[in-house]
Design an enzyme around this catalytic site. Structure first.
Site, PDB file in Angstrom:
ATOM      1  N   LYS A 217      51.080  67.011  52.215  1.00 24.99           N
ATOM      2  CA  LYS A 217      50.688  66.586  53.574  1.00 24.99           C
ATOM      3  C   LYS A 217      51.930  66.185  54.373  1.00 24.99           C
ATOM      4  CE  LYS A 217      47.936  63.087  55.917  1.00 24.99           C
ATOM      5  NZ  LYS A 217      46.931  62.035  55.829  1.00 24.99           N
ATOM      6  N   GLU A 223      58.695  64.172  44.496  1.00 19.37           N
ATOM      7  CA  GLU A 223      58.335  64.999  43.327  1.00 19.37           C
ATOM      8  C   GLU A 223      58.132  66.456  43.762  1.00 19.37           C
ATOM      9  OE1 GLU A 223      56.928  62.114  44.135  1.00 19.37           O
ATOM     10  OE2 GLU A 223      56.371  60.940  42.370  1.00 19.37           O
ATOM     11  N   GLY A 279      45.094  62.229  51.894  1.00 21.54           N
ATOM     12  CA  GLY A 279      45.491  63.088  50.775  1.00 21.54           C
ATOM     13  C   GLY A 279      44.398  63.255  49.737  1.00 21.54           C
ATOM     14  N   ARG A 280      43.754  62.151  49.363  1.00 18.74           N
ATOM     15  CA  ARG A 280      42.735  62.219  48.300  1.00 18.74           C
ATOM     16  C   ARG A 280      41.412  62.767  48.803  1.00 18.74           C
ATOM     17  NH1 ARG A 280      44.596  57.329  49.609  1.00 18.74           N
ATOM     18  NH2 ARG A 280      43.221  55.729  50.447  1.00 18.74           N
ATOM     19  N   GLU A 365      42.810  54.673  44.441  1.00 17.87           N
ATOM     20  CA  GLU A 365      43.760  54.608  45.558  1.00 17.87           C
ATOM     21  C   GLU A 365      43.035  54.122  46.824  1.00 17.87           C
ATOM     22  OE1 GLU A 365      47.402  57.321  45.733  1.00 17.87           O
ATOM     23  OE2 GLU A 365      46.270  58.062  47.443  1.00 17.87           O
ATOM     24  N   HIS A 396      33.313  60.558  20.127  1.00 19.13           N
ATOM     25  CA  HIS A 396      34.052  60.412  18.861  1.00 19.13           C
ATOM     26  C   HIS A 396      35.370  59.677  19.069  1.00 19.13           C
ATOM     27  CE1 HIS A 396      31.244  62.990  16.693  1.00 19.13           C
ATOM     28  NE2 HIS A 396      31.111  63.577  17.876  1.00 19.13           N
ATOM     29  N   LYS A 520      58.001  53.903  44.944  1.00 20.14           N
ATOM     30  CA  LYS A 520      58.761  55.061  45.443  1.00 20.14           C
ATOM     31  C   LYS A 520      60.125  54.608  45.947  1.00 20.14           C
ATOM     32  CE  LYS A 520      54.808  57.580  47.430  1.00 20.14           C
ATOM     33  NZ  LYS A 520      54.270  58.126  48.674  1.00 20.14           N
TER      34      LYS A 520
HETATM   35  O1  LIG Z   1      50.602  65.386  50.052  1.00 17.40           O
HETATM   36  P1  LIG Z   1      51.790  64.477  49.960  1.00 17.40           P
HETATM   37  O2  LIG Z   1      52.249  64.013  51.311  1.00 17.40           O
HETATM   38  O3  LIG Z   1      52.907  65.136  49.192  1.00 17.40           O
HETATM   39  O4  LIG Z   1      51.359  63.176  49.183  1.00 17.40           O
HETATM   40  C1  LIG Z   1      50.928  63.226  47.860  1.00 17.40           C
HETATM   41  C2  LIG Z   1      50.222  61.970  47.459  1.00 17.40           C
HETATM   42  O5  LIG Z   1      51.069  60.840  47.618  1.00 17.40           O
HETATM   43  C3  LIG Z   1      50.316  59.722  48.063  1.00 17.40           C
HETATM   44  O6  LIG Z   1      50.638  59.473  49.385  1.00 17.40           O
HETATM   45  C4  LIG Z   1      50.621  58.482  47.298  1.00 17.40           C
HETATM   46  O7  LIG Z   1      50.570  58.686  45.935  1.00 17.40           O
HETATM   47  C5  LIG Z   1      48.862  60.175  47.931  1.00 17.40           C
HETATM   48  O8  LIG Z   1      47.998  59.486  48.754  1.00 17.40           O
HETATM   49  C6  LIG Z   1      48.984  61.614  48.248  1.00 17.40           C
HETATM   50  O9  LIG Z   1      47.850  62.316  47.855  1.00 17.40           O
END
Ligand SMILES: O=P(O)(O)OC[C@H]1O[C@](O)(CO)[C@@H](O)[C@@H]1O
Length: 557
Positions: A217, A223, A279-280, A365, A396, A520
């Site tokens: 987003k 990452e 995002g979620r 979240e 199990h 972060k």
């Molecule tokens: O889509 P992006 O901006 O890479 O963010 C990834 C994720 O990082 C967060 O902002 C925090 O973990 C989430 O809410 C989001 O889904």
């Protein structure tokens, strides 16, 4: 009083009435509740779309349910729900609208987003469908082998690079709908900044036939950008090509065109979404592109229809029959008045192996907050720890604790009447055994086994306490006909709105996620200490010692 015109939850008479009611109920057992009402099993059921929810095995009476509905009304759940559907800026700490429901609105719907300038908002539905149409055309081209890579060979592998909401949703849905995927296409998901994730995902892939879908987003998530950069290096080295090859092998799913262009992805290959999609809550937006490539646009749209069925139900069904409202209130009841710390989601479907992991982000979240919308600390429990794995595997592993441990852990059992289409008959025949286990677990958790019943089996007296099951462990069973794209959409929307209801009652902002920021920022500060031995100001002694040990183990000091 807050903006919704309500007081603090713990001071509301409806909350206090529930506290008194809880005391009156005392240690009432589900065995007694069922004995008192021979029709409880049928009466405590609600239908939404293709889903049937049996909530009879919850520690509630008609009075409990009435009081919970009164709480929801007084807490302004319906008002906030309308504000969400109308595009108002209910995510107050980020000053954003919350309009994931517009992602599944029909083409002719009008959903106006509050622009925040006091003027009438813009109808977002045409833009939603324009992106869906572009995604469909692109997905069809890839599926038909018409999207060629830099060397002219058709794409046969898709690697989705994203994390959190840009990974969990599409990855979960891809697994869930495996039976509907094009088995000729190899779709993989990479999220972790641990280089091992990308390393494994790239095994056996031919760069000339691989497409990377970079899902972010913000397009700033470290990452994702790190993995995407490494993937680009791998691609260009493998092809022996220059940056011009990127256009045919990289697409972006983002709200940030500038950062996408800076990365080197042609913005004509960018599928956009908007800041009013959290995002979620985003996998039915452009973030679902890898899924759409896997299952095809028609199935994707069937899934959106499933979401919409539950959206409409949530908005219009009366409180007594409103499934997300009910699920949300049950969680409020257990957290607020039984001290329940966690909530298990146990899908009896191998295809839903990532469903609970997906719900962890959706729920934790959203509702892992400890101040209310006014910034005041809450004195009530908010979101639970959500956990679980598919049945029967969990039986199990940790079911021992569910049955005989000291904690109360409400659980959802999710199952399907039919196995997924396409299973060989002999394997489809195993489905009855799978479902027998689901029904048996719900029964055992609720009713247990009394000492008398154990003794009647001739068990030696000293063994009796060990073999007794107290029962009274609440479950809700969600039963659907079959795990189709539409049913998956219905299930996800059910949980989305459940989380909404809980956040509304708890008076928290379910749509921000400030809690993930600190880690972060600190990671960015600590990295140079690991790589270059840089001095980091203000490091606590524990972290400083660990950093030193790390560097020495790496042979850097
Ligand atoms: O889509 P992006 O901006 O890479 O963010 C990834 C994720 O990082 C967060 O902002 C925090 O973990 C989430 O809410 C989001 O889904």
């Amino acid at each position: 009083m807050n903006a919704e015109g309500r007081g603090r939850l713990d001071r509301m008479p409806q909350w206090q009435a529930l506290a008194r009611h809880r005391e009156e109920l005392g240690e009432v057992h589900l065995r007694e509740l069922f004995a008192a009402d021979p029709r409880r099993g049928e009466r405590y059921g609600v239908r939404v779309g293709d889903l049937y929810l049996d909530y009879s095995r919850n520690l509630v009476t008609d009075e409990t349910l009435r009081l919970l509905r009164e709480l929801a009304e007084a807490a302004g759940v319906a008002r906030l729900r309308e504000a969400m559907f109308r595009g108002e800026r209910i995510n107050t700490t980020e000053d954003r609208a919350v309009l994931h429901t517009a992602l599944r609105a029909p083409r002719d719907a009008v959903v106006e987003v509050d622009a925040g300038d006091g003027e009438g908002g813009e109808n977002v539905v045409p833009a939603v469908h324009a992106v869906l149409d572009r995604m469909s055309a692109f997905a069809e081209a890839v599926r038909a082998g018409k999207w060629a890579g830099h060397t002219g060979l058709p794409i046969r592998s898709v690697v989705n690079i994203g994390i959190g909401g840009s990974d969990l949703g599409p990855a979960m849905a891809y697994e869930a709908l495996r039976a509907y995927t094009d088995r000729e296409l190899d779709v993989r998901f990479v999220s972790n900044v641990d280089g091992a994730d990308l390393h494994e995902a790239l095994q056996g892939l031919d760069p000339a036939r691989t497409l990377f879908v970079v899902a972010s987003k913000t397009f700033t998530t470290i990452e994702t950008i790190t993995n995407a950069t490494s993937a680009r290096d791998w691609l260009l080295a493998g092809l022996g090509a220059g940056r011009e090859a990127v256009a045919k092998h990289f697409v972006a799913l983002s709200t940030n065109a500038e950062a996408v262009a800076e990365f080197g992805i042609d913005t004509t290959n960018m599928f956009e979404f908007w800041d009013w999609v959290g995002g979620r809550y985003s996998y039915d937006s452009a973030i679902g592109l890898s899924l759409m490539i896997a299952i095809g646009p028609d199935r994707f749209r069937e899934m959106l229809d499933g979401f919409r069925t539950v959206d409409e139900h949530f908005r219009t069904a009366p409180p007594e029959e409103n499934a997300p409202l009910l699920l949300g209130l049950l969680g409020v009841w257990y957290g607020g008045f039984f001290g329940a710390q966690s909530h298990a989601v146990l899908p009896y479907s191998h295809y839903l192996s990532k469903f609970t992991a997906y719900l962890q982000q959706l729920d934790m979240e959203s509702n892992g907050k400890s101040v209310d919308r006014q910034g005041e600390p809450v004195s009530w429990q908010t979101g639970p720890v959500v956990w679980g794995t598919p049945g029967t595997n969990g039986q199990h592993a940790y079911f021992q604790l569910l049955h005989q441990g000291t904690r109360l852990i409400p659980a959802d059992l999710i199952g399907f009447a039919r196995p997924v289409a396409g299973l060989e008959p002999a394997l489809a025949a195993q489905h009855d055994l799978l479902m027998a286990n689901l029904f048996a677990q719900g029964q055992a958790l609720a009713f247990g086994k009394t000492e008398e019943e154990v003794r009647a089996e001739g068990v030696a007296e000293e063994q009796v306490p060990h073999r007794t099951f107290r029962g009274n462990r609440p479950t809700t069973t969600i039963l659907a006909s079959e795990l189709t794209p539409s049913v998956l959409g219905q299930l996800v929307a059910l949980y989305e709105h459940k989380v909404f209801v809980q956040g509304a009652v708890w008076d928290i902002d379910s749509f921000d996620q400030w809690g993930v920021e600190l880690g972060k920022v600190l990671a960015k500060r600590i990295e140079p200490a690991l790589t270059e031995g840089a001095e980091v100001e203000g490091l606590d002694t524990s972290t400083a010692a660990l950093v030193a040990r790390y560097r020495s183990l790496r042979g850097r000091d």
